[in-house]
Motif scaffolding. Structure first.
Motif, PDB file in Angstrom:
ATOM      1  N   VAL A 108       0.831  -1.193   0.000  1.00  0.00           N
ATOM      2  CA  VAL A 108       0.000   0.000   0.000  1.00  0.00           C
ATOM      3  C   VAL A 108       0.874   1.254   0.000  1.00  0.00           C
ATOM      4  O   VAL A 108       1.867   1.338   0.724  1.00  0.00           O
ATOM      5  CB  VAL A 108      -0.924   0.017   1.240  1.00  0.00           C
ATOM      6  CG1 VAL A 108      -1.695   1.335   1.338  1.00  0.00           C
ATOM      7  CG2 VAL A 108      -1.900  -1.157   1.195  1.00  0.00           C
ATOM      8  N   VAL A 109       0.504   2.212  -0.833  1.00  0.00           N
ATOM      9  CA  VAL A 109       1.106   3.545  -0.793  1.00  0.00           C
ATOM     10  C   VAL A 109      -0.021   4.565  -0.649  1.00  0.00           C
ATOM     11  O   VAL A 109      -1.187   4.254  -0.875  1.00  0.00           O
ATOM     12  CB  VAL A 109       1.940   3.852  -2.060  1.00  0.00           C
ATOM     13  CG1 VAL A 109       3.161   2.952  -2.142  1.00  0.00           C
ATOM     14  CG2 VAL A 109       1.095   3.702  -3.319  1.00  0.00           C
ATOM     15  N   SER A 110       0.344   5.757  -0.232  1.00  0.00           N
ATOM     16  CA  SER A 110      -0.588   6.864  -0.073  1.00  0.00           C
ATOM     17  C   SER A 110      -1.472   6.737   1.167  1.00  0.00           C
ATOM     18  O   SER A 110      -2.155   7.678   1.529  1.00  0.00           O
ATOM     19  CB  SER A 110      -1.476   7.053  -1.317  1.00  0.00           C
ATOM     20  OG  SER A 110      -2.191   8.262  -1.247  1.00  0.00           O
ATOM     21  N   ARG A 111      -1.465   5.571   1.809  1.00  0.00           N
ATOM     22  CA  ARG A 111      -2.123   5.372   3.097  1.00  0.00           C
ATOM     23  C   ARG A 111      -1.132   4.627   3.995  1.00  0.00           C
ATOM     24  O   ARG A 111      -0.245   3.938   3.487  1.00  0.00           O
ATOM     25  CB  ARG A 111      -3.416   4.561   2.955  1.00  0.00           C
ATOM     26  CG  ARG A 111      -4.443   5.175   2.030  1.00  0.00           C
ATOM     27  CD  ARG A 111      -5.728   4.356   2.007  1.00  0.00           C
ATOM     28  NE  ARG A 111      -6.430   4.449   3.267  1.00  0.00           N
ATOM     29  CZ  ARG A 111      -7.314   5.405   3.563  1.00  0.00           C
ATOM     30  NH1 ARG A 111      -7.586   6.355   2.680  1.00  0.00           N
ATOM     31  NH2 ARG A 111      -7.926   5.421   4.727  1.00  0.00           N
ATOM     32  N   ASN A 112      -1.293   4.705   5.295  1.00  0.00           N
ATOM     33  CA  ASN A 112      -0.345   4.092   6.215  1.00  0.00           C
ATOM     34  C   ASN A 112      -0.333   2.577   6.041  1.00  0.00           C
ATOM     35  O   ASN A 112      -1.275   1.883   6.413  1.00  0.00           O
ATOM     36  CB  ASN A 112      -0.711   4.455   7.657  1.00  0.00           C
ATOM     37  CG  ASN A 112       0.387   4.069   8.633  1.00  0.00           C
ATOM     38  OD1 ASN A 112       1.173   3.172   8.379  1.00  0.00           O
ATOM     39  ND2 ASN A 112       0.450   4.765   9.751  1.00  0.00           N
ATOM     40  N   ASN A 113       0.749   2.046   5.458  1.00  0.00           N
ATOM     41  CA  ASN A 113       0.786   0.621   5.136  1.00  0.00           C
ATOM     42  C   ASN A 113       1.287  -0.242   6.284  1.00  0.00           C
ATOM     43  O   ASN A 113       1.602  -1.426   6.086  1.00  0.00           O
ATOM     44  CB  ASN A 113       1.614   0.364   3.869  1.00  0.00           C
ATOM     45  CG  ASN A 113       3.080   0.738   4.029  1.00  0.00           C
ATOM     46  OD1 ASN A 113       3.538   1.081   5.120  1.00  0.00           O
ATOM     47  ND2 ASN A 113       3.826   0.672   2.935  1.00  0.00           N
ATOM     48  N   VAL A 146      14.491 -12.313   1.973  1.00  0.00           N
ATOM     49  CA  VAL A 146      13.340 -11.648   2.573  1.00  0.00           C
ATOM     50  C   VAL A 146      12.662 -10.822   1.479  1.00  0.00           C
ATOM     51  O   VAL A 146      13.349 -10.204   0.647  1.00  0.00           O
ATOM     52  CB  VAL A 146      13.795 -10.730   3.734  1.00  0.00           C
ATOM     53  CG1 VAL A 146      12.622  -9.918   4.281  1.00  0.00           C
ATOM     54  CG2 VAL A 146      14.440 -11.555   4.822  1.00  0.00           C
ATOM     55  N   PRO A 147      11.319 -10.795   1.431  1.00  0.00           N
ATOM     56  CA  PRO A 147      10.643  -9.988   0.405  1.00  0.00           C
ATOM     57  C   PRO A 147      11.110  -8.533   0.453  1.00  0.00           C
ATOM     58  O   PRO A 147      11.271  -7.969   1.549  1.00  0.00           O
ATOM     59  CB  PRO A 147       9.166 -10.102   0.781  1.00  0.00           C
ATOM     60  CG  PRO A 147       9.054 -11.386   1.526  1.00  0.00           C
ATOM     61  CD  PRO A 147      10.349 -11.533   2.273  1.00  0.00           C
ATOM     62  N   PRO A 148      11.373  -7.931  -0.688  1.00  0.00           N
ATOM     63  CA  PRO A 148      11.858  -6.547  -0.691  1.00  0.00           C
ATOM     64  C   PRO A 148      10.819  -5.595  -0.129  1.00  0.00           C
ATOM     65  O   PRO A 148       9.614  -5.755  -0.351  1.00  0.00           O
ATOM     66  CB  PRO A 148      12.120  -6.274  -2.177  1.00  0.00           C
ATOM     67  CG  PRO A 148      11.256  -7.248  -2.906  1.00  0.00           C
ATOM     68  CD  PRO A 148      11.193  -8.469  -2.038  1.00  0.00           C
ATOM     69  N   ALA A 149      11.284  -4.624   0.622  1.00  0.00           N
ATOM     70  CA  ALA A 149      10.379  -3.611   1.172  1.00  0.00           C
ATOM     71  C   ALA A 149       9.916  -2.701   0.044  1.00  0.00           C
ATOM     72  O   ALA A 149      10.687  -2.317  -0.845  1.00  0.00           O
ATOM     73  CB  ALA A 149      11.100  -2.800   2.245  1.00  0.00           C
ATOM     74  N   GLY A 150       8.670  -2.342   0.072  1.00  0.00           N
ATOM     75  CA  GLY A 150       8.142  -1.428  -0.935  1.00  0.00           C
ATOM     76  C   GLY A 150       8.579  -0.007  -0.647  1.00  0.00           C
ATOM     77  O   GLY A 150       9.227   0.276   0.370  1.00  0.00           O
ATOM     78  N   PRO A 151       8.232   0.915  -1.527  1.00  0.00           N
ATOM     79  CA  PRO A 151       8.581   2.323  -1.308  1.00  0.00           C
ATOM     80  C   PRO A 151       7.850   2.888  -0.098  1.00  0.00           C
ATOM     81  O   PRO A 151       6.854   2.332   0.358  1.00  0.00           O
ATOM     82  CB  PRO A 151       8.125   3.003  -2.604  1.00  0.00           C
ATOM     83  CG  PRO A 151       7.106   2.080  -3.187  1.00  0.00           C
ATOM     84  CD  PRO A 151       7.492   0.704  -2.776  1.00  0.00           C
ATOM     85  N   LEU A 152       8.334   3.991   0.427  1.00  0.00           N
ATOM     86  CA  LEU A 152       7.694   4.635   1.574  1.00  0.00           C
ATOM     87  C   LEU A 152       6.277   5.054   1.203  1.00  0.00           C
ATOM     88  O   LEU A 152       6.057   5.673   0.153  1.00  0.00           O
ATOM     89  CB  LEU A 152       8.504   5.852   2.015  1.00  0.00           C
ATOM     90  CG  LEU A 152       9.925   5.558   2.530  1.00  0.00           C
ATOM     91  CD1 LEU A 152      10.666   6.851   2.813  1.00  0.00           C
ATOM     92  CD2 LEU A 152       9.875   4.667   3.767  1.00  0.00           C
ATOM     93  N   TRP A 153       5.324   4.720   2.057  1.00  0.00           N
ATOM     94  CA  TRP A 153       3.916   4.946   1.727  1.00  0.00           C
ATOM     95  C   TRP A 153       3.580   6.429   1.601  1.00  0.00           C
ATOM     96  O   TRP A 153       2.679   6.816   0.848  1.00  0.00           O
ATOM     97  CB  TRP A 153       3.009   4.294   2.776  1.00  0.00           C
ATOM     98  CG  TRP A 153       3.022   4.965   4.131  1.00  0.00           C
ATOM     99  CD1 TRP A 153       3.836   4.671   5.176  1.00  0.00           C
ATOM    100  CD2 TRP A 153       2.171   6.029   4.556  1.00  0.00           C
ATOM    101  NE1 TRP A 153       3.559   5.480   6.246  1.00  0.00           N
ATOM    102  CE2 TRP A 153       2.534   6.326   5.899  1.00  0.00           C
ATOM    103  CE3 TRP A 153       1.141   6.764   3.957  1.00  0.00           C
ATOM    104  CZ2 TRP A 153       1.907   7.326   6.646  1.00  0.00           C
ATOM    105  CZ3 TRP A 153       0.514   7.759   4.701  1.00  0.00           C
ATOM    106  CH2 TRP A 153       0.899   8.033   6.020  1.00  0.00           C
ATOM    107  N   ASP A 154       4.301   7.296   2.330  1.00  0.00           N
ATOM    108  CA  ASP A 154       3.964   8.722   2.341  1.00  0.00           C
ATOM    109  C   ASP A 154       4.883   9.561   1.464  1.00  0.00           C
ATOM    110  O   ASP A 154       4.888  10.788   1.551  1.00  0.00           O
ATOM    111  CB  ASP A 154       3.972   9.254   3.773  1.00  0.00           C
ATOM    112  CG  ASP A 154       5.292   9.007   4.491  1.00  0.00           C
ATOM    113  OD1 ASP A 154       6.158   8.318   3.919  1.00  0.00           O
ATOM    114  OD2 ASP A 154       5.445   9.512   5.624  1.00  0.00           O
ATOM    115  N   ASP A 155       5.662   8.905   0.598  1.00  0.00           N
ATOM    116  CA  ASP A 155       6.542   9.618  -0.329  1.00  0.00           C
ATOM    117  C   ASP A 155       5.783   9.859  -1.635  1.00  0.00           C
ATOM    118  O   ASP A 155       5.655   8.954  -2.466  1.00  0.00           O
ATOM    119  CB  ASP A 155       7.814   8.809  -0.561  1.00  0.00           C
ATOM    120  CG  ASP A 155       8.866   9.593  -1.335  1.00  0.00           C
ATOM    121  OD1 ASP A 155       8.590  10.751  -1.712  1.00  0.00           O
ATOM    122  OD2 ASP A 155       9.965   9.044  -1.569  1.00  0.00           O
ATOM    123  N   VAL A 156       5.290  11.060  -1.806  1.00  0.00           N
ATOM    124  CA  VAL A 156       4.428  11.377  -2.956  1.00  0.00           C
ATOM    125  C   VAL A 156       5.235  11.609  -4.227  1.00  0.00           C
ATOM    126  O   VAL A 156       4.785  11.294  -5.330  1.00  0.00           O
ATOM    127  CB  VAL A 156       3.555  12.608  -2.648  1.00  0.00           C
ATOM    128  CG1 VAL A 156       2.652  12.959  -3.827  1.00  0.00           C
ATOM    129  CG2 VAL A 156       2.714  12.372  -1.397  1.00  0.00           C
TER     130      VAL A 156
END
Length: 595
Positions: free
Chosen positions: A297-302, A326-336
């Protein structure tokens, strides 16, 4: 001989046309079944026992016929063919309340439409909030034989991303419609092609959540080393904006919403509800192991919803062999910023540029506002919260049925100069309406989507807006308050991509342009289920007088019952006349034979 040659020529043309444009028939039954897509058992709406439903496969120019039986017993249903423009068949758009009456329990309804161009499209429920109960699937339209695409690949796969709630849609609707307001919250899981995994240790009963259920084993995408794969990645989330990535692999974006893209390489694909993309992935990494496919999830607190996981399986490794990492971490959820950068990077392929008109005939500014009306929390456009009438707009407009919807024109403008998009709104003058936008046929319309603060302090959400019956040019994205005099100078009028769904980012604006050349009544709305249910949408009418005779199958609700009665009365009253005409014809033929 001349007659024979003409007959052969006509027969050859007919055979050629049949070979070029085929009819694709599907027979579906929609019903509830207990499923465990993320290991947690709940009632899921299926098509022929499947969720996601069967993929529709067709070629450009084909006609698709879907015979749909509603087996839900206690619920109506309607299915929208997302991205199919329905040129000449606006009544089969599948939008309950806009283009058709719902399909009643036990009834069978036949959709018939033409897929007029290649690309990646979707279908999904468009009644209430049924889409998030699992009623959706893919449409894959290939280029007509003899045509080519501006890229090559070895294999073609479709992947739908979705979010998943354990509460039923009834429970969610009740909360959204209550005082005090009860928000649906974040989803419990993310699904990749209908498969996810919930932490069953959070549930007390093993009968409700079973981590060993084969239904929630990870989705496996098996690849052959050295081959290139076209992945048609689509999002049908009910709330979440997502990031999609394949561990250790680059992706090249080549198509968006049925239009070829000037290729660009990414690690993460940001995708919003209703969007479709084609990405090319080459299986060029170490073939001795498998890799993770992740969505987050991005744009909301994941931190609330765990990532969705699938396996990128290099043949001949065992498909259930977990990757060693380990599964790669996604991008920061609050980085627009990276999300806006991707939106701006999508341009039309240089060989498939359809430049937009340089100017428009009408500009409609749509401020995305949130407010309360009589104590009920609503989403609105220009402080007007949309609600559907009991009689579909298309029927009311075409059959000249009055008293169906508010004839007052929907507002074209909002006073942005005196509206602070960064402040929690008061919106004490908010209203609810079912009025529509009447567009002059075959004119150029600009839509400016302006985002603002919600009724939560320091909060602005991402809204993916979807237009039925059209594609639009995406002219630009911007941050802050739209400036009507200076911002249009920044529009891309050279090679903008055409899409049917586009996001408006937090505290930003998105500029769209389209031609009102498809006769009918068309929905334009936020593709987040709860937002549209709460009023975040509008309807455009254009050239309804050019629409052909409406099929009686779309009628039967609201004031359209009167139209059905008139049709029936006409047939009944005409029967004696028809019988007399047939009798006279048979008599005349008999008399001629006697002579």
């Amino acid at each position: 001989m001349r007659f024979l040659a003409l007959f052969i020529l006509l027969f050859s043309v007919l055979i050629f046309q049949v070979a070029e444009a085929r009819i694709r028939r599907y027979k579906w039954e929609v019903k509830y079944e207990y499923k465990s897509p993320d290991c947690f058992q709940k009632m899921v709406i299926t098509i022929n026992g499947q969720s996601p439903g069967p993929t529709i496969l067709a070629e450009e120019g084909d006609t698709v016929i879907v015979e749909l039986t509603n087996g839900l017993l206690t619920e109506n249903v309607a299915i929208h063919w997302h991205g199919i423009r329905q040129i000449g068949t606006p009544w089969f758009d599948g939008t309950e309340g806009v283009t058709q009456c719902p399909i009643l329990p036990g009834e069978t309804f036949t959709y018939e439409y033409k897929v007029d161009r290649p690309g990646t499209y979707l279908y999904h429920a468009h009644y209430g909030m049924q889409r998030e109960a699992g009623l959706y699937g893919s449409i894959r339209v290939s280029v007509a034989r003899g045509k080519t695409e501006p890229f090559s690949y070895d294999y073609d796969r479709s992947i739908i991303l979705s979010d998943w709630y354990h509460n039923t849609t009834y429970e969610q609707v009740l909360g959204l419609s209550s005082i005090p307001f009860d928000w649906i919250g974040e989803p419990q899981s993310l699904l990749i092609q209908g498969k996810g995994r919930y932490n069953c240790s959070l549930v007390s009963s093993p009968y409700v959540c079973n981590a060993t259920s084969p239904q929630c084993s990870p989705y496996v995408l098996t690849v052959v080393p050295g081959k290139t794969y076209r992945l048609r990645v689509s999002s049908l989330t009910s709330l979440s904006a997502l990031s999609f990535q394949i561990e250790g692999h680059n992706m090249t974006v080549v198509e968006a919403d049925g239009h070829f893209v000037e290729p660009f390489v990414i690690k993460n694909l940001f995708i919003y509800s209703g969007e479709t993309y084609s990405v090319l992935v080459k299986a060029d990494q170490d073939p001795s192991r498998n890799y993770w496919v992740t969505t987050s999830v991005v744009s909301r607190n994941n931190t609330v919803t765990p990532p969705g996981l699938a396996i990128f399986n290099y043949y001949p490794n065992h498909p259930k062999k977990s990757p060693p990492t380990v599964p790669p971490a996604g991008p920061l959820w609050d980085d627009v910023e990276p999300r806006i950068n991707q939106s701006r990077a999508i341009k039309a392929h240089h060989d498939y540029v359809f430049p937009p008109p340089l100017t428009s005939d009408r500009v409609i500014l749509m401020l995305n506002t949130q407010n309360e009306i009589n104590g009920y929390r609503k989403w609105s456009v220009n402080n007007v919260s949309f609600n559907l009438p009991h009689t579909p707009y298309l029927i009311a407009l075409k059959e000249n049925i009055s008293g169906v919807f508010d004839p007052t024109p929907a507002p074209d403008y909002f006073d942005l100069e005196n509206y602070d998009i960064y402040t929690k709104p008061n919106n004490s003058n908010a209203t609810s309406s079912n009025s529509i936008y009447r567009l002059k046929f075959n004119t150029i319309v600009d839509i400016i989507l302006q985002n603002a603060n919600t009724m939560v302090v320091k909060n602005s959400e991402t809204h993916p807006w979807h237009l039925h019956g059209h594609d639009f040019w995406v002219l630009g994205y911007g941050e802050g308050t739209f400036n009507m005099s200076s911002d249009p100078r920044t529009y891309n009028l050279i090679n903008p991509i055409m899409k049917n769904t586009a996001p408006v980012h937090p505290y930003g604006w998105t500029a769209l342009r389209f031609r009102s050349n498809n006769p009918g009544a068309w929905a334009f709305h936020c593709h987040i289920e709860s937002h549209f249910y709460m009023g975040m949408g509008v309807v455009f009418e254009e050239g309804v007088e050019r629409v052909g005779k409406l099929p009686s199958s779309i009628m039967g609700c609201g004031k359209s019952k009167v139209v059905i009665s008139l049709y029936y009365s006409f047939l009944v009253s005409s029967f004696p006349i028809l019988r007399m005409m047939i009798t006279l014809y048979i008599y005349s033929v008999h008399e001629r034979k006697k002579v």
